[in-house]
Design a protein around this motif. Structure first.
Motif, PDB file in Angstrom:
ATOM      1  N   HIS A 298       1.332  16.305  -1.152  1.00 22.68           N
ATOM      2  CA  HIS A 298       2.201  16.041   0.003  1.00 22.68           C
ATOM      3  C   HIS A 298       2.042  14.610   0.504  1.00 22.68           C
ATOM      4  O   HIS A 298       3.032  13.947   0.847  1.00 22.68           O
ATOM      5  CB  HIS A 298       1.881  17.028   1.130  1.00 22.68           C
ATOM      6  CG  HIS A 298       2.183  18.449   0.789  1.00 22.68           C
ATOM      7  ND1 HIS A 298       3.335  18.835   0.138  1.00 22.68           N
ATOM      8  CD2 HIS A 298       1.477  19.599   0.996  1.00 22.68           C
ATOM      9  CE1 HIS A 298       3.335  20.141  -0.035  1.00 22.68           C
ATOM     10  NE2 HIS A 298       2.208  20.629   0.471  1.00 22.68           N
ATOM     11  N   SER A 300       1.024  12.014  -1.224  1.00 21.75           N
ATOM     12  CA  SER A 300       1.567  11.110  -2.229  1.00 21.75           C
ATOM     13  C   SER A 300       3.081  11.004  -2.100  1.00 21.75           C
ATOM     14  O   SER A 300       3.644   9.899  -2.152  1.00 21.75           O
ATOM     15  CB  SER A 300       1.196  11.602  -3.634  1.00 21.75           C
ATOM     16  OG  SER A 300       1.770  10.782  -4.624  1.00 21.75           O
ATOM     17  N   ASP A 301       3.739  12.143  -1.918  1.00 23.83           N
ATOM     18  CA  ASP A 301       5.196  12.130  -1.764  1.00 23.83           C
ATOM     19  C   ASP A 301       5.598  11.342  -0.524  1.00 23.83           C
ATOM     20  O   ASP A 301       6.543  10.543  -0.551  1.00 23.83           O
ATOM     21  CB  ASP A 301       5.724  13.567  -1.663  1.00 23.83           C
ATOM     22  CG  ASP A 301       5.561  14.335  -2.971  1.00 23.83           C
ATOM     23  OD1 ASP A 301       5.396  13.670  -4.011  1.00 23.83           O
ATOM     24  OD2 ASP A 301       5.599  15.575  -2.938  1.00 23.83           O
ATOM     25  N   TRP A 302       4.872  11.555   0.580  1.00 25.30           N
ATOM     26  CA  TRP A 302       5.213  10.860   1.817  1.00 25.30           C
ATOM     27  C   TRP A 302       4.986   9.365   1.689  1.00 25.30           C
ATOM     28  O   TRP A 302       5.810   8.551   2.117  1.00 25.30           O
ATOM     29  CB  TRP A 302       4.376  11.409   2.972  1.00 25.30           C
ATOM     30  CG  TRP A 302       4.639  10.694   4.267  1.00 25.30           C
ATOM     31  CD1 TRP A 302       5.656  10.911   5.141  1.00 25.30           C
ATOM     32  CD2 TRP A 302       3.869   9.604   4.812  1.00 25.30           C
ATOM     33  NE1 TRP A 302       5.576  10.038   6.205  1.00 25.30           N
ATOM     34  CE2 TRP A 302       4.490   9.226   6.041  1.00 25.30           C
ATOM     35  CE3 TRP A 302       2.721   8.928   4.397  1.00 25.30           C
ATOM     36  CZ2 TRP A 302       3.993   8.201   6.822  1.00 25.30           C
ATOM     37  CZ3 TRP A 302       2.232   7.892   5.190  1.00 25.30           C
ATOM     38  CH2 TRP A 302       2.867   7.544   6.386  1.00 25.30           C
ATOM     39  N   THR A 304       4.846   7.394  -1.046  1.00 19.54           N
ATOM     40  CA  THR A 304       5.778   6.719  -1.959  1.00 19.54           C
ATOM     41  C   THR A 304       7.171   6.603  -1.349  1.00 19.54           C
ATOM     42  O   THR A 304       7.902   5.656  -1.646  1.00 19.54           O
ATOM     43  CB  THR A 304       5.848   7.459  -3.300  1.00 19.54           C
ATOM     44  OG1 THR A 304       6.092   8.858  -3.065  1.00 19.54           O
ATOM     45  CG2 THR A 304       4.550   7.307  -4.077  1.00 19.54           C
ATOM     46  N   ASP A 305       7.551   7.564  -0.512  1.00 21.37           N
ATOM     47  CA  ASP A 305       8.832   7.458   0.200  1.00 21.37           C
ATOM     48  C   ASP A 305       8.772   6.391   1.293  1.00 21.37           C
ATOM     49  O   ASP A 305       9.779   5.744   1.594  1.00 21.37           O
ATOM     50  CB  ASP A 305       9.210   8.803   0.832  1.00 21.37           C
ATOM     51  CG  ASP A 305       9.607   9.832  -0.209  1.00 21.37           C
ATOM     52  OD1 ASP A 305       9.937   9.435  -1.339  1.00 21.37           O
ATOM     53  OD2 ASP A 305       9.559  11.040   0.104  1.00 21.37           O
ATOM     54  N   PHE A 306       7.595   6.191   1.877  1.00 20.23           N
ATOM     55  CA  PHE A 306       7.448   5.269   3.002  1.00 20.23           C
ATOM     56  C   PHE A 306       7.414   3.824   2.546  1.00 20.23           C
ATOM     57  O   PHE A 306       8.033   2.945   3.167  1.00 20.23           O
ATOM     58  CB  PHE A 306       6.183   5.607   3.785  1.00 20.23           C
ATOM     59  CG  PHE A 306       5.973   4.759   5.005  1.00 20.23           C
ATOM     60  CD1 PHE A 306       6.644   5.046   6.187  1.00 20.23           C
ATOM     61  CD2 PHE A 306       5.116   3.670   4.979  1.00 20.23           C
ATOM     62  CE1 PHE A 306       6.468   4.257   7.312  1.00 20.23           C
ATOM     63  CE2 PHE A 306       4.917   2.881   6.092  1.00 20.23           C
ATOM     64  CZ  PHE A 306       5.599   3.181   7.268  1.00 20.23           C
ATOM     65  N   THR A 307       6.672   3.531   1.469  1.00 22.69           N
ATOM     66  CA  THR A 307       6.541   2.149   1.005  1.00 22.69           C
ATOM     67  C   THR A 307       6.272   2.113  -0.499  1.00 22.69           C
ATOM     68  O   THR A 307       5.698   3.048  -1.065  1.00 22.69           O
ATOM     69  CB  THR A 307       5.397   1.430   1.741  1.00 22.69           C
ATOM     70  OG1 THR A 307       5.309   0.077   1.278  1.00 22.69           O
ATOM     71  CG2 THR A 307       4.055   2.108   1.491  1.00 22.69           C
ATOM     72  N   SER A 308       6.681   1.024  -1.112  1.00 30.79           N
ATOM     73  CA  SER A 308       6.382   0.793  -2.524  1.00 30.79           C
ATOM     74  C   SER A 308       5.480  -0.423  -2.696  1.00 30.79           C
ATOM     75  O   SER A 308       5.201  -0.844  -3.822  1.00 30.79           O
ATOM     76  CB  SER A 308       7.683   0.587  -3.316  1.00 30.79           C
ATOM     77  OG  SER A 308       8.401  -0.529  -2.792  1.00 30.79           O
TER      78      SER A 308
END
Length: 424
Positions: A298, A300-302, A304-308
């Motif tokens: 969970h 990790s998903d959050w 990667t969606d927040f910043t790269s």
């Protein structure tokens, strides 16, 4: 929801001054019971978390630091630094940092450094006219060099948790540790320039020669530890054991080892090790809960969606770890967060060794800050002053520490230079 309730339960217990290990174990046992798991399974998780050969280095390094403290090595290092820097204005402040650097090669523990050196340095500085807050703040801050400089106990715990090379992490910690010392020295230079009147003394060659002879033996311990590990001659656990034997033999030559000294060193080692191992076991239990709740997935998903951006990720981690370090014991934070955060860090292309140094430095800064800051409370106990007064002295020294943290975060080559040079 269950994980949120566990977090709230742990925080409530911590604020009620329940020991960290039991504050974690209690809510986790309730979780296992509610989900149909036996207490025996929970206790097996505790045992498995502590059943690690690399972790055997922890009590051995603690023993080395405790014995060094009991043998009066801190006083010898203090005298050596004082004789070498007698002509430098504000020399006692620089000696404070230099002694901490020397003691750090044997201790690996901020608490041992603060307790051992605080008894010597703070009274000496106040007698020389330094304000108490400056002396206590500097001594507490320089104590943070010990758990960063190898042999660092937090580094051993991180390496065992992350299954990376302890030698590589030790090598990567050397430059940041010296940067912390340099940052404190820069602050001292600024402070002394604004507070003239701390006169230097003539250099005494005879005093210096005697001081050199007195520290040659103790300085053999870091040669054994670092030379053996980085040179690949033995593992960190073996190095800690050999260093422990060396310190005992050294004590016999110094005629400072007695049965009482050994007994007190053994008791203190068992006490500190027991506390750390309880936290490791409790963190293993919490890690099992987090694995069942798929926290890593969970998060990790959050993330990667927040910043790269790797840098943005590290800045967020710094903020998280500083807050956690203020609230929870550093060992517990390492054991609970590393299994979750390290896979995220590697997915952003961050070297695990670089990440390990950032985690350790972050959490060591937390040792100076309330409500949990262990070094803060040790310094208050050693000096007999209030925690509030000691913390007011510490606050200015947080600035150079945070600057060092920012540098090693933004420029990974600063951290990785020595490991790359040594072929790790």
């Amino acid at each position: 929801m269950e994980l949120a309730l566990i977090a709230v339960g742990v925080l409530i217990l911590l604020f009620l001054r329940v020991p960290v290990a039991f504050a974690i174990m209690g809510p986790c046992l309730v979780y296992f019971t509610v989900n149909g798991q036996s207490a025996g399974m929970a206790l097996k998780t505790v045992f498995d978390a502590t059943n690690s050969f690399p972790l055997l280095a922890v009590p051995l390094f603690i023993f080395v630091g405790v014995v060094a403290n009991k043998l009066g090595i801190a006083e010898r290092l203090f005298e050596f630094c004082m004789s070498a820097m007698s002509r430098v204005p504000g020399n006692l402040a620089y000696v404070n940092v230099g002694t901490s650097v020397g003691f750090a090669w044997m201790s690996g523990s901020a608490l041992a450094d603060a307790a051992g050196l605080g008894k010597v340095q703070v009274p000496a500085m106040t007698r020389a006219g330094y304000p108490f807050r400056f002396a206590a703040g500097l001594t507490a801050s320089s104590a943070l060099i010990s758990p960063v400089m190898p042999p660092s106990i937090p580094a051993v715990i991180f390496a065992a948790t992350a299954t990376i090379s302890t030698g590589a992490l030790f090598a990567a910690s050397i430059v940041p540790a010296f940067m912390m010392a340099a940052g404190l020295c820069v602050y001292i230079a600024i402070w002394v320039a604004r507070h003239p009147g701390f006169e230097s003394a003539p250099f005494d060659a005879t005093r210096f020669r005697k001081a050199v002879v007195r520290v040659l033996g103790p300085l053999g311990a870091p040669v054994i530890i670092l030379g053996g590990i980085i040179g690949g001659y033995f593992t960190p656990t073996e190095a800690a054991g050999i260093a422990g034997v060396y310190m005992l033999v050294l004590g016999l030559f110094m005629r400072t080892v007695t049965f009482r000294v050994l007994w007190e060193a053994a008791k203190e080692t068992v006490f500190l090790t027991g506390g750390i191992m309880l936290i490791i076991g409790a963190a293993g239990m919490l890690g099992q809960v987090m694995a069942r709740e798929r926290v890593a997935t969970h998060l990790s998903d959050w993330m990667t969606d927040f910043t790269s951006s790797p840098l943005m990720f590290l800045l967020l981690i710094n903020l998280l770890l500083i807050v956690l370090g203020m609230l929870i014991d550093a060992t517990a934070v390492i054991l609970v967060t590393v299994p979750v955060l390290l896979p995220l860090a590697t997915s952003f292309g961050i070297d695990p060794v670089h990440f390990g140094v950032i985690v350790v430095v972050n959490l060591m800064i937390g040792l100076l800050t309330p409500p949990v800051g262990s070094v803060l409370y040790v310094m208050a106990s050693v000096t007999g002053r209030s925690v509030d007064e000691v913390f007011k002295g510490i606050v200015p020294f947080l600035v150079p520490m945070l600057i060092v943290l920012a540098i090693i975060t933004v420029f990974p080559q600063v951290v990785m230079f020595v490991p790359n040079l040594l072929g790790f």
